[in-house]
Design an enzyme around this catalytic site. Sequence first.
Site, short mmCIF file in Angstrom:
data_model
loop_
_atom_site.label_atom_id
_atom_site.label_comp_id
_atom_site.label_asym_id
_atom_site.label_seq_id
_atom_site.Cartn_x
_atom_site.Cartn_y
_atom_site.Cartn_z
N LEU A 124 0.87 -1.17 0.00
CA LEU A 124 0.00 0.00 0.00
C LEU A 124 0.91 1.22 0.00
CD1 LEU A 124 -2.68 -0.96 2.71
CD2 LEU A 124 -2.96 -1.02 0.23
N ASP A 125 0.59 2.23 -0.80
CA ASP A 125 1.47 3.41 -0.83
C ASP A 125 1.32 4.21 0.47
OD1 ASP A 125 -0.55 5.53 -1.10
OD2 ASP A 125 -0.87 4.76 -3.12
N ILE A 126 2.18 5.17 0.64
CA ILE A 126 2.27 5.90 1.91
C ILE A 126 0.97 6.62 2.27
CG2 ILE A 126 3.20 8.01 0.85
CD1 ILE A 126 5.04 8.24 3.36
#
Length: 325
Positions: A124-126
């Site tokens: 999952l991206d930041i």
Amino acid sequence: MRSQDQDTAKERKTTSPSKTQRLHKLLAQSGIGSRREMEKYIEAGRVHVNDSPATLGQLIHEHDVIKIDGKTIHLFFDLKFPKILIYHKPEGEIVSVSDPQKRTTVFSKLPRIKNEKWISIGRLDINTSGLLMFTTSGDLANRLMHPKFEIEREYAVRIFGELTEEQMSKLKSGVKLEDGLAKFDEIRYQGGEGANRWYQVILMEGRNREVRRLFEHFNLPVSRLIRTRFGSVSLPSRVKRGMMLELEVKEVENILKWLDMPFSVVSRNESLIKVKARKKHAHPSPYAPKVKLDRKAILDKKIKKIGKKPIKRRIRSDSDIKKSN
């Protein structure tokens, strides 16, 4: 005196061929990393077999000595029952073992495990929150992540603006992005307030920022993105942001059966015994709800309080006050 048949059986046992498996599969099965990661390790020359550089597809015997970056690795030739951990990732954390920019990583919060390591199932991206899964089995991670197995990912998406019926139809039929055709298998309107609208989307792959890029294709920026389900595993409501939960042995078994993956019944039973022992000596959970005391317990508590002797305090006289002054 030993019979000839006994001697023959012993000789057959000692000369029987040892177990063999392909190196990258064995490394993944032992929880070192995913199959894809292990192939990269081998190609980079980081893996050695009996002090010789390993090759892709190489067969390994159970008595071979395997080293990664010069460190000897213990491998499991028999199927080991995996662990699965779910984590409610908050925004602001990155899915990486380490970060040169010193940002918070999800791996820094995971519980330590002996002779194994946690492998993230997807990323999952930041700026994305929600369900993030970890396992100790590289084979299981590969089975859940590989596009050919078409495992569903479900997200709750909040956008600034609203999709038209035509745009929703195009998102389901396919939109051309810079890395190829992408689409949602399902998209449902979930309401909203003001200029913001919520949508529930399902897709079968996990390309980098794919959900965001599909909405941005129509100039509709995503302001909130939450993963709510990965395959058969949904994010439980009791697991709040920053909290994690290790799945029960029975739950892991159900996932393996759903994926049609083999597992050792012996190792499954060993895991059950270890979990029971861990629970027996575990500290009470900080998230456990407070249990109300029954009437008898409350009365016992009051009686104990009344039975305590009062502390005697010496009353200072006027002469003592004058002396101190």
